[in-house]
Design a protein around this motif. Structure first.
Motif, PDB file in Angstrom:
ATOM      1  N   TYR A   1       4.487   0.163   1.046  1.00 51.98           N
ATOM      2  CA  TYR A   1       3.289   0.914   0.675  1.00 51.98           C
ATOM      3  C   TYR A   1       2.374   1.063   1.891  1.00 51.98           C
ATOM      4  O   TYR A   1       2.437   0.281   2.842  1.00 51.98           O
ATOM      5  CB  TYR A   1       2.522   0.189  -0.426  1.00 51.98           C
ATOM      6  CG  TYR A   1       3.289   0.013  -1.712  1.00 51.98           C
ATOM      7  CD1 TYR A   1       3.182   0.941  -2.751  1.00 51.98           C
ATOM      8  CD2 TYR A   1       4.119  -1.098  -1.902  1.00 51.98           C
ATOM      9  CE1 TYR A   1       3.878   0.783  -3.931  1.00 51.98           C
ATOM     10  CE2 TYR A   1       4.832  -1.262  -3.085  1.00 51.98           C
ATOM     11  CZ  TYR A   1       4.708  -0.321  -4.092  1.00 51.98           C
ATOM     12  OH  TYR A   1       5.408  -0.486  -5.265  1.00 51.98           O
ATOM     13  N   SER A   2       1.504   2.069   1.816  1.00 53.23           N
ATOM     14  CA  SER A   2       0.524   2.270   2.880  1.00 53.23           C
ATOM     15  C   SER A   2      -0.699   2.995   2.333  1.00 53.23           C
ATOM     16  O   SER A   2      -0.569   3.858   1.449  1.00 53.23           O
ATOM     17  CB  SER A   2       1.134   3.088   4.022  1.00 53.23           C
ATOM     18  OG  SER A   2       0.156   3.395   4.994  1.00 53.23           O
ATOM     19  N   ASN A   3      -1.848   2.646   2.846  1.00 53.85           N
ATOM     20  CA  ASN A   3      -3.077   3.394   2.559  1.00 53.85           C
ATOM     21  C   ASN A   3      -3.390   4.403   3.656  1.00 53.85           C
ATOM     22  O   ASN A   3      -4.400   5.109   3.587  1.00 53.85           O
ATOM     23  CB  ASN A   3      -4.260   2.438   2.403  1.00 53.85           C
ATOM     24  CG  ASN A   3      -4.206   1.639   1.115  1.00 53.85           C
ATOM     25  OD1 ASN A   3      -3.459   1.976   0.198  1.00 53.85           O
ATOM     26  ND2 ASN A   3      -4.997   0.580   1.038  1.00 53.85           N
TER      27      ASN A   3
ATOM     28  N   LYS B   1       1.817   8.682   4.580  1.00 53.91           N
ATOM     29  CA  LYS B   1       2.470   9.168   3.365  1.00 53.91           C
ATOM     30  C   LYS B   1       3.991   9.139   3.453  1.00 53.91           C
ATOM     31  O   LYS B   1       4.674   9.327   2.443  1.00 53.91           O
ATOM     32  CB  LYS B   1       2.014  10.604   3.066  1.00 53.91           C
ATOM     33  CG  LYS B   1       0.513  10.752   2.819  1.00 53.91           C
ATOM     34  CD  LYS B   1       0.077   9.970   1.591  1.00 53.91           C
ATOM     35  CE  LYS B   1      -1.402  10.178   1.307  1.00 53.91           C
ATOM     36  NZ  LYS B   1      -1.854   9.378   0.139  1.00 53.91           N
TER      37      LYS B   1
ATOM     38  N   PRO C   1      -0.873  -7.051  -0.937  1.00 53.75           N
ATOM     39  CA  PRO C   1      -1.537  -5.823  -1.420  1.00 53.75           C
ATOM     40  C   PRO C   1      -2.971  -5.680  -0.922  1.00 53.75           C
ATOM     41  O   PRO C   1      -3.437  -4.565  -0.658  1.00 53.75           O
ATOM     42  CB  PRO C   1      -1.486  -5.980  -2.946  1.00 53.75           C
ATOM     43  CG  PRO C   1      -0.280  -6.818  -3.185  1.00 53.75           C
ATOM     44  CD  PRO C   1      -0.259  -7.805  -2.047  1.00 53.75           C
TER      45      PRO C   1
ATOM     46  N   LEU D   1      -3.538  -4.056   2.776  1.00 53.89           N
ATOM     47  CA  LEU D   1      -3.128  -2.687   3.092  1.00 53.89           C
ATOM     48  C   LEU D   1      -4.154  -1.927   3.921  1.00 53.89           C
ATOM     49  O   LEU D   1      -3.786  -1.056   4.718  1.00 53.89           O
ATOM     50  CB  LEU D   1      -2.817  -1.917   1.804  1.00 53.89           C
ATOM     51  CG  LEU D   1      -1.467  -2.265   1.148  1.00 53.89           C
ATOM     52  CD1 LEU D   1      -1.340  -1.596  -0.207  1.00 53.89           C
ATOM     53  CD2 LEU D   1      -0.309  -1.868   2.059  1.00 53.89           C
TER      54      LEU D   1
ATOM     55  N   PHE E   1       1.247  -0.318   7.195  1.00 55.49           N
ATOM     56  CA  PHE E   1       2.077  -0.329   6.000  1.00 55.49           C
ATOM     57  C   PHE E   1       2.526  -1.764   5.728  1.00 55.49           C
ATOM     58  O   PHE E   1       2.347  -2.655   6.568  1.00 55.49           O
ATOM     59  CB  PHE E   1       3.267   0.634   6.109  1.00 55.49           C
ATOM     60  CG  PHE E   1       4.205   0.374   7.264  1.00 55.49           C
ATOM     61  CD1 PHE E   1       5.439  -0.220   7.074  1.00 55.49           C
ATOM     62  CD2 PHE E   1       3.864   0.763   8.560  1.00 55.49           C
ATOM     63  CE1 PHE E   1       6.310  -0.431   8.127  1.00 55.49           C
ATOM     64  CE2 PHE E   1       4.726   0.557   9.633  1.00 55.49           C
ATOM     65  CZ  PHE E   1       5.957  -0.054   9.411  1.00 55.49           C
TER      66      PHE E   1
ATOM     67  N   ALA F   1       2.925  -5.808  -6.646  1.00 60.99           N
ATOM     68  CA  ALA F   1       2.563  -4.390  -6.596  1.00 60.99           C
ATOM     69  C   ALA F   1       2.034  -3.928  -7.950  1.00 60.99           C
ATOM     70  O   ALA F   1       0.991  -3.266  -8.039  1.00 60.99           O
ATOM     71  CB  ALA F   1       3.778  -3.555  -6.189  1.00 60.99           C
TER      72      ALA F   1
ATOM     73  N   LEU G   1      -0.229  -0.723  -8.046  1.00 56.70           N
ATOM     74  CA  LEU G   1       0.548   0.153  -7.168  1.00 56.70           C
ATOM     75  C   LEU G   1       1.774   0.641  -7.936  1.00 56.70           C
ATOM     76  O   LEU G   1       2.526  -0.150  -8.495  1.00 56.70           O
ATOM     77  CB  LEU G   1       0.992  -0.602  -5.909  1.00 56.70           C
ATOM     78  CG  LEU G   1      -0.109  -1.021  -4.942  1.00 56.70           C
ATOM     79  CD1 LEU G   1       0.450  -1.970  -3.877  1.00 56.70           C
ATOM     80  CD2 LEU G   1      -0.759   0.185  -4.290  1.00 56.70           C
TER      81      LEU G   1
ATOM     82  N   PRO H   1       5.321   2.209  -7.742  1.00 57.80           N
ATOM     83  CA  PRO H   1       6.356   2.468  -6.734  1.00 57.80           C
ATOM     84  C   PRO H   1       6.845   3.913  -6.715  1.00 57.80           C
ATOM     85  O   PRO H   1       7.224   4.428  -5.669  1.00 57.80           O
ATOM     86  CB  PRO H   1       7.481   1.500  -7.125  1.00 57.80           C
ATOM     87  CG  PRO H   1       7.216   1.171  -8.551  1.00 57.80           C
ATOM     88  CD  PRO H   1       5.738   1.202  -8.718  1.00 57.80           C
TER      89      PRO H   1
ATOM     90  N   ASP I   1       3.345   5.742  -5.274  1.00 57.93           N
ATOM     91  CA  ASP I   1       2.639   5.226  -4.099  1.00 57.93           C
ATOM     92  C   ASP I   1       3.539   4.744  -2.967  1.00 57.93           C
ATOM     93  O   ASP I   1       3.093   4.669  -1.825  1.00 57.93           O
ATOM     94  CB  ASP I   1       1.715   4.068  -4.515  1.00 57.93           C
ATOM     95  CG  ASP I   1       0.725   4.479  -5.602  1.00 57.93           C
ATOM     96  OD1 ASP I   1       0.225   5.617  -5.534  1.00 57.93           O
ATOM     97  OD2 ASP I   1       0.467   3.679  -6.508  1.00 57.93           O
ATOM     98  N   ALA I   2       4.765   4.375  -3.267  1.00 58.59           N
ATOM     99  CA  ALA I   2       5.635   3.795  -2.238  1.00 58.59           C
ATOM    100  C   ALA I   2       6.182   4.867  -1.302  1.00 58.59           C
ATOM    101  O   ALA I   2       6.431   6.003  -1.705  1.00 58.59           O
ATOM    102  CB  ALA I   2       6.788   3.047  -2.894  1.00 58.59           C
TER     103      ALA I   2
END
Length: 275
Positions: free
Chosen positions: A123-125, A128, A194, A197, A202, A210, A215, A217, A220-221
């Motif tokens: 995952y990443s904030n 993408k 989590p 992030l 990532f 998650a 989150l 998957p 968001d993943a």
């Protein structure tokens, strides 16, 4: 003076003292088998494992099985609690993690049935897709050997790193032989990842944490572990209880159509039953 009574009294006190010393210096008394009318105490971690077990508790009670669910916030305590007899069974870990815990701690525990596969995901904030990963990016992975290794194998599957041959299920960062993007890899407590992030570019997050962090998957993943993963979760008990009828009944009821349908409907493919 009655010397006979004195001698008998001293002898009795000596036996009592030896008994007390034996209890204090010896190993802990092994836990008694789970009786037919005893409440079964099961340890879980937050997220999918906890939700499934709460649903299962209701189903099991319909069949006369009393269950108490205890939630742990980390991956270490549930096995310690099981080994020490504080709980009767746990449902939170995959087989490689359990085997590593047994190797490191000497736990006398075994698995008696499979539950789910909860695929690890990245995952990443900030980005993408994997294509947006820049040189020198910061990444967090779990700091325990099996889940950290699992994360590294996931990175390798995406061709972000290359590991030594024959590293098995628990490679470490020292086993990285190619790191073309010069990733900075930080090893953190799995439960904390989590929340990291915003500080990382990532991170690899175990599915239960998650889900607990909201989150998704599927939405968001940026990378999800294959459904063919070898990391199936298991139900673990003490070796002495592996054939216990009540715990065998627990497994049988858990691996039911009702529980399977709940998992499929509740998690929509992000958590997969393996029974």
């Amino acid at each position: 003076m009655n010397y006979k009574k004195i001698i008998v009294g001293v002898f009795s006190l000596s036996l009592l003292a030896l008994s007390v010393l034996g209890c204090s210096n010896g190993e802990k008394e092994t836990s008694k088998p789970v009786a037919a009318d005893k409440e079964i105490v099961v340890g879980v971690t937050p997220g999918a494992n906890g939700e499934i077990m709460e649903f299962f508790k209701g189903e099991a009670e319909k069949q006369g099985l009393k269950i108490k669910v205890v939630e742990f916030s980390d991956y270490i305590t549930p096995n310690e609690a099981l080994n020490n007899g504080e709980i009767d069974i746990n449902a939170f870990q995959h087989k490689p993690f359990m085997e590593n815990a047994i190797k490191e701690k000497g736990y006398k525990i075994v698995d008696i049935g499979k539950t789910i596969i909860a695929p690890m995901a990245i995952y990443s904030n900030k980005i993408k897709s994997l294509d947006e990963i820049k040189d020198g990016s910061k990444m967090a992975i779990p700091n325990d050997p099996t889940n950290g290794g699992r994360a590294l194998l996931l990175l390798q599957s995406a061709k972000l790193i290359k590991l030594k041959d024959n590293v098995g299920f628990s490679p470490s960062v020292q086993d990285i032989i190619e790191n073309p993007k010069h990733l900075q890899i930080f090893e953190l407590e799995a439960a904390q990842i989590p929340r990291s992030l915003n500080d990382m570019d990532f991170a690899a997050v175990n599915m239960n944490y998650a889900v607990n962090a909201k989150l998704d998957p599927k939405k968001d993943a940026i990378l999800v572990e294959s459904k063919d993963s070898a990391y199936a979760n298991v139900l673990a008990v003490r070796e002495a209880d592996k054939d216990n009828p009540q715990l065998q009944k627990f497994v049988q009821l858990y691996q039911s159509e009702a529980v399977r349908n709940f998992i499929l409907e509740r998690f929509a493919g992000s958590v997969i039953p393996v029974f």
